[in-house]
Design an enzyme around this catalytic site. Structure first.
Site, PDB file in Angstrom:
ATOM      1  N   LYS A  81      17.525   1.884  -0.122  1.00 31.72           N
ATOM      2  CA  LYS A  81      17.455   3.145   1.417  1.00 31.72           C
ATOM      3  C   LYS A  81      16.512   3.419   0.913  1.00 31.72           C
ATOM      4  O   LYS A  81      16.277   4.440  -0.155  1.00 31.72           O
ATOM      5  CB  LYS A  81      18.961   3.841   1.011  1.00 31.72           C
ATOM      6  CG  LYS A  81      18.604   4.573   2.871  1.00 31.72           C
ATOM      7  CD  LYS A  81      19.485   6.379   2.671  1.00 31.72           C
ATOM      8  CE  LYS A  81      18.325   6.334   2.046  1.00 31.72           C
ATOM      9  NZ  LYS A  81      16.900   7.123   2.777  1.00 31.72           N
TER      10      LYS A  81
ATOM     11  N   GLU B  98      14.279  10.282 -11.551  1.00 34.37           N
ATOM     12  CA  GLU B  98      12.316  10.599 -11.594  1.00 34.37           C
ATOM     13  C   GLU B  98      12.213  11.714 -10.284  1.00 34.37           C
ATOM     14  O   GLU B  98      11.860  11.410  -8.698  1.00 34.37           O
ATOM     15  CB  GLU B  98      11.491   9.500 -10.990  1.00 34.37           C
ATOM     16  CG  GLU B  98      11.547   8.351 -11.823  1.00 34.37           C
ATOM     17  CD  GLU B  98      10.455   7.193 -11.909  1.00 34.37           C
ATOM     18  OE1 GLU B  98      10.329   7.089 -11.211  1.00 34.37           O
ATOM     19  OE2 GLU B  98      11.017   6.693 -12.901  1.00 34.37           O
TER      20      GLU B  98
ATOM     21  N   CYS C 213       3.547  12.977  -6.575  1.00 31.61           N
ATOM     22  CA  CYS C 213       4.204  14.086  -7.728  1.00 31.61           C
ATOM     23  C   CYS C 213       3.726  13.802  -9.724  1.00 31.61           C
ATOM     24  O   CYS C 213       4.276  15.045  -9.472  1.00 31.61           O
ATOM     25  CB  CYS C 213       5.428  13.080  -8.029  1.00 31.61           C
ATOM     26  SG  CYS C 213       5.143  11.405  -9.182  1.00 31.61           S
TER      27      CYS C 213
ATOM     28  N   GLU D 225       7.551  23.391  -6.264  1.00 27.80           N
ATOM     29  CA  GLU D 225       6.255  22.680  -6.015  1.00 27.80           C
ATOM     30  C   GLU D 225       6.156  22.607  -4.595  1.00 27.80           C
ATOM     31  O   GLU D 225       7.524  22.555  -3.359  1.00 27.80           O
ATOM     32  CB  GLU D 225       6.829  21.078  -6.279  1.00 27.80           C
ATOM     33  CG  GLU D 225       6.581  19.517  -5.702  1.00 27.80           C
ATOM     34  CD  GLU D 225       7.104  18.118  -6.040  1.00 27.80           C
ATOM     35  OE1 GLU D 225       8.009  18.755  -5.380  1.00 27.80           O
ATOM     36  OE2 GLU D 225       7.157  17.499  -6.042  1.00 27.80           O
TER      37      GLU D 225
HETATM   38  P1  NAD Z   1      14.015  13.444  -0.739  1.00 23.38           P
HETATM   39  O1  NAD Z   1      15.085  14.325  -2.171  1.00 23.38           O
HETATM   40  O2  NAD Z   1      13.885  14.562   0.185  1.00 23.38           O
HETATM   41  O3  NAD Z   1      14.925  12.530  -0.514  1.00 23.38           O
HETATM   42  C1  NAD Z   1      14.153  10.921  -1.736  1.00 23.38           C
HETATM   43  C2  NAD Z   1      15.402  10.083  -0.602  1.00 23.38           C
HETATM   44  O4  NAD Z   1      16.357  10.411  -1.041  1.00 23.38           O
HETATM   45  C3  NAD Z   1      14.935   9.469   0.649  1.00 23.38           C
HETATM   46  O5  NAD Z   1      15.240   8.733   0.518  1.00 23.38           O
HETATM   47  C4  NAD Z   1      16.461  10.997   1.288  1.00 23.38           C
HETATM   48  O6  NAD Z   1      17.145  10.352   2.156  1.00 23.38           O
HETATM   49  C5  NAD Z   1      17.194  10.427  -0.013  1.00 23.38           C
HETATM   50  N1  NAD Z   1      18.764  11.440   0.100  1.00 23.38           N
HETATM   51  C6  NAD Z   1      18.116  12.574   0.874  1.00 23.38           C
HETATM   52  N2  NAD Z   1      19.782  13.755   0.327  1.00 23.38           N
HETATM   53  C7  NAD Z   1      20.512  12.650   0.094  1.00 23.38           C
HETATM   54  C8  NAD Z   1      21.531  13.011  -1.003  1.00 23.38           C
HETATM   55  N3  NAD Z   1      22.122  14.013  -0.844  1.00 23.38           N
HETATM   56  N4  NAD Z   1      22.125  11.645  -1.616  1.00 23.38           N
HETATM   57  C9  NAD Z   1      21.701  10.588  -2.096  1.00 23.38           C
HETATM   58  N5  NAD Z   1      20.204   9.842  -1.287  1.00 23.38           N
HETATM   59  C10 NAD Z   1      19.585  11.275  -0.207  1.00 23.38           C
HETATM   60  O7  NAD Z   1      13.005  14.171  -1.519  1.00 23.38           O
HETATM   61  P2  NAD Z   1      10.881  13.236  -0.369  1.00 23.38           P
HETATM   62  O8  NAD Z   1      11.097  14.679   0.012  1.00 23.38           O
HETATM   63  O9  NAD Z   1      11.365  11.725   0.136  1.00 23.38           O
HETATM   64  O10 NAD Z   1      10.106  13.187  -1.842  1.00 23.38           O
HETATM   65  C11 NAD Z   1       9.216  14.152  -2.367  1.00 23.38           C
HETATM   66  C12 NAD Z   1       9.687  14.344  -3.383  1.00 23.38           C
HETATM   67  O11 NAD Z   1       9.852  13.107  -4.474  1.00 23.38           O
HETATM   68  C13 NAD Z   1       8.764  15.435  -4.314  1.00 23.38           C
HETATM   69  O12 NAD Z   1      10.089  16.505  -4.943  1.00 23.38           O
HETATM   70  C14 NAD Z   1       8.017  14.615  -5.437  1.00 23.38           C
HETATM   71  O13 NAD Z   1       8.255  15.910  -6.874  1.00 23.38           O
HETATM   72  C15 NAD Z   1       9.183  13.570  -5.912  1.00 23.38           C
HETATM   73  N6  NAD Z   1       8.629  12.710  -6.369  1.00 23.38           N
HETATM   74  C16 NAD Z   1       8.796  12.300  -7.749  1.00 23.38           C
HETATM   75  C17 NAD Z   1       8.513  11.003  -8.288  1.00 23.38           C
HETATM   76  C18 NAD Z   1       8.478  11.110  -9.836  1.00 23.38           C
HETATM   77  O14 NAD Z   1       8.028   9.885 -10.627  1.00 23.38           O
HETATM   78  N7  NAD Z   1       9.036  12.308 -10.737  1.00 23.38           N
HETATM   79  C19 NAD Z   1       7.533  10.290  -7.676  1.00 23.38           C
HETATM   80  C20 NAD Z   1       7.591  10.232  -6.618  1.00 23.38           C
HETATM   81  C21 NAD Z   1       7.426  11.725  -5.688  1.00 23.38           C
END
Ligand code: NAD
Length: 466
Positions: free
Chosen positions: A168, A242, A276, A365
């Site tokens: 997804k 991650e 990230c 963040e």
């Molecule tokens: P997010 O957590 O809002 O969403 C990530 C994904 O999770 C999306 O596909 C979203 O639809 C899905 N999602 C949301 N709620 C969910 C639930 N309850 N159950 C299952 N799936 C769900 O994150 P974002 O805003 O899309 O991305 C930015 C974040 O990602 C930042 O915090 C960034 O630091 C982090 N990030 C971390 C890494 C790493 O390698 N550590 C890499 C890239 C981004």
């Protein structure tokens, strides 16, 4: 209209939602959203495909990974265009990093998996060895900031380890995943091994909670990671997370200042700060503090603003600019919306100083093109400041001293530490964070460890009288 890819077929099912162009704010495309029926259909398709896929020798699965990499390269220009349309990323970054890394991920894990030996332990009269089996069906949930790179980073090891997957992508960036589904069909990957469904967090939640899903690999925010952890706790599903970061950069007076400024500009502003691994907290040794701030601010003014992914995310980033102002920060540059970029979701690259360490600006963040700079006096103080965070994903150290480089790098509480560079990656190395930045490591054999479970087989060897 984007449709789900399930069991090798396009499936137009579920309500429809819009994806917006971050450069203009207008609707880019419409996408079907997965409801519980779609999620169930995708998981069933993956379950049906999983045994046959797992039964293939790893060398054959590795060959499929190379075919997928070839397929990505054959659709390179389409993938670049799709990724830019969804994210507003610069062409150069997309051409040289995001899409090539997709192909590289498949090639790297093909090599690593095919060459990996099983473990064997010998004692007199006893042989123990391990065989590794795939988890089964893995849910792959990824964010919007590096959509193709991060999706393939998880898909390649999950698939080569013998799992079937349901992916997804983020609701903001479904297009490169849709192209990847087409590539799977083009190269003839067995139907059901890769399934792609679209939707918001509710679709993600339905997927991770589905009893037919055996493991969850997730990249995204810490808040969502912790929600997923609760969602899968009843069935104690393995998770690889991650998550977010609040990464520190430590700059010593003995560094090569040109390189440090150059590297810091990249580590703060790449992808509009929406990586990230981006640095949001800078600690600079006092003798070079003023000069470093002046040079960083001057360089920030030359950075081309990049759109934030959504109106909502831009509002969040701007709220931190406001917070800094309201707490009396000195804004060295930026702090608003670029004058000529009222349309779309742009914000100015911003450098701030003068806030306390416990300001939310320095603890949360932000995920935008912004950093706070503070001075330090001693090496120990620098380490303490860098470590005083709930997060622990990445850190950078800039110094001309080899001793100090190792000493400080080994004391920093982060999963990744770069010295005199940033974002340099060897795909065989472990990747992930400590504290609120994640659980587990992916990369190299660590990925294969997560996407499979070992069974230890022990045999008593009777001594022969002969
Ligand atoms: P997010 O957590 O809002 O969403 C990530 C994904 O999770 C999306 O596909 C979203 O639809 C899905 N999602 C949301 N709620 C969910 C639930 N309850 N159950 C299952 N799936 C769900 O994150 P974002 O805003 O899309 O991305 C930015 C974040 O990602 C930042 O915090 C960034 O630091 C982090 N990030 C971390 C890494 C790493 O390698 N550590 C890499 C890239 C981004």
């Amino acid at each position: 209209m984007l449709t789900h890819f399930i069991g090798g077929e396009q499936v137009a099912q579920g309500p429809v939602f819009p994806v917006y162009d971050p450069v203009t704010g207008s609707v880019l495309r419409q996408v079907h959203e997965a409801d519980s029926a779609v999620v169930d259909r995708a998981v069933q398709a993956a379950r049906a495909a999983a045994p046959g896929w797992a039964a293939l020798p790893v060398t054959e699965r590795a060959a499929w990974m190379r075919r997928l990499a070839d397929g990505i390269e054959a659709r390179f220009d389409d993938l670049v265009a799709a990724e830019i349309a969804d994210t507003g990323k610069p062409l150069e970054q997309t051409r040289t990093l995001d899409i090539p890394r997709g192909a590289a991920n498949f090639r790297a894990f093909a090599e690593i998996a095919a060459q990996r030996p099983d473990d064997a332990f010998h004692l007199p009269g006893v042989l123990s060895y391990t065989v590794r089996r795939p988890l089964g069906v893995v849910a792959v949930i990824v964010p919007w900031n590096l959509p193709f790179l991060l999706m393939t980073w998880k898909l390649a090891p999950a698939l080569v380890a013998g799992n079937a997957v349901v992916v997804k992508p983020s609701e903001n960036t479904p297009s490169s995943a849709a192209l990847f589904a087409e590539i799977c069909a083009e190269v003839g990957l067995p139907a059901g091994v890769v399934n792609v469904i679209y939707g918001y967090g509710t679709a993600g939640q339905l997927l991770v909670e589905h009893p037919g899903v055996d493991g969850v690999t997730f990249t995204g925010s810490t808040r969502t990671g912790s929600t997923i952890m609760r969602s899968v706790s009843d069935r104690v599903k393995p998770v690889s997370f991650e998550l977010g970061g609040k990464n520190a950069g430590v700059i010593f007076a003995d560094c090569d200042l040109d390189r440090a400024v150059d590297g810091t500009v990249k580590s703060v502003f790449t992808n509009g700060g929406q990586v990230c691994l981006c640095t949001e907290r800078l600690y600079v040794e006092r003798p070079i503090f003023e000069e470093f701030c002046a040079r960083l601010a001057a360089r920030a003014q030359t950075v081309e603003p990049q759109p934030m992914i959504s109106a909502e995310h831009r509002q969040k980033v701007l709220s931190y600019y406001e917070l800094a102002r309201s707490e009396g920060a000195k804004i060295l540059t930026g702090g608003g919306v670029p004058a000529d970029r009222e349309a779309g979701y742009f914000v100015e690259p911003t450098v701030v100083t003068g806030l306390s360490e416990d300001s939310r600006f320095n603890t949360e963040e932000i995920f935008g093109p912004v950093c706070h700079v503070a001075p330090f006096d001693t090496e120990s103080q620098a380490v303490d400041l860098a470590n005083a965070s709930e997060y622990g994903l990445a850190a950078t150290v800039w110094t001309g001293s080899l001793d100090r480089a190792h000493r400080v790098a080994q004391r920093l509480e982060a999963g990744l530490v770069w010295v005199n560079t940033w974002y340099l990656r060897d795909l065989r190395t472990p990747f992930g964070g400590v504290k609120l930045s994640g659980i587990g490591r992916e990369g190299g054999t660590q990925s294969l460890d997560f996407y499979s479970e070992p069974t230890t087989i022990t045999i008593k060897l009777e001594q022969s009288d002969a």
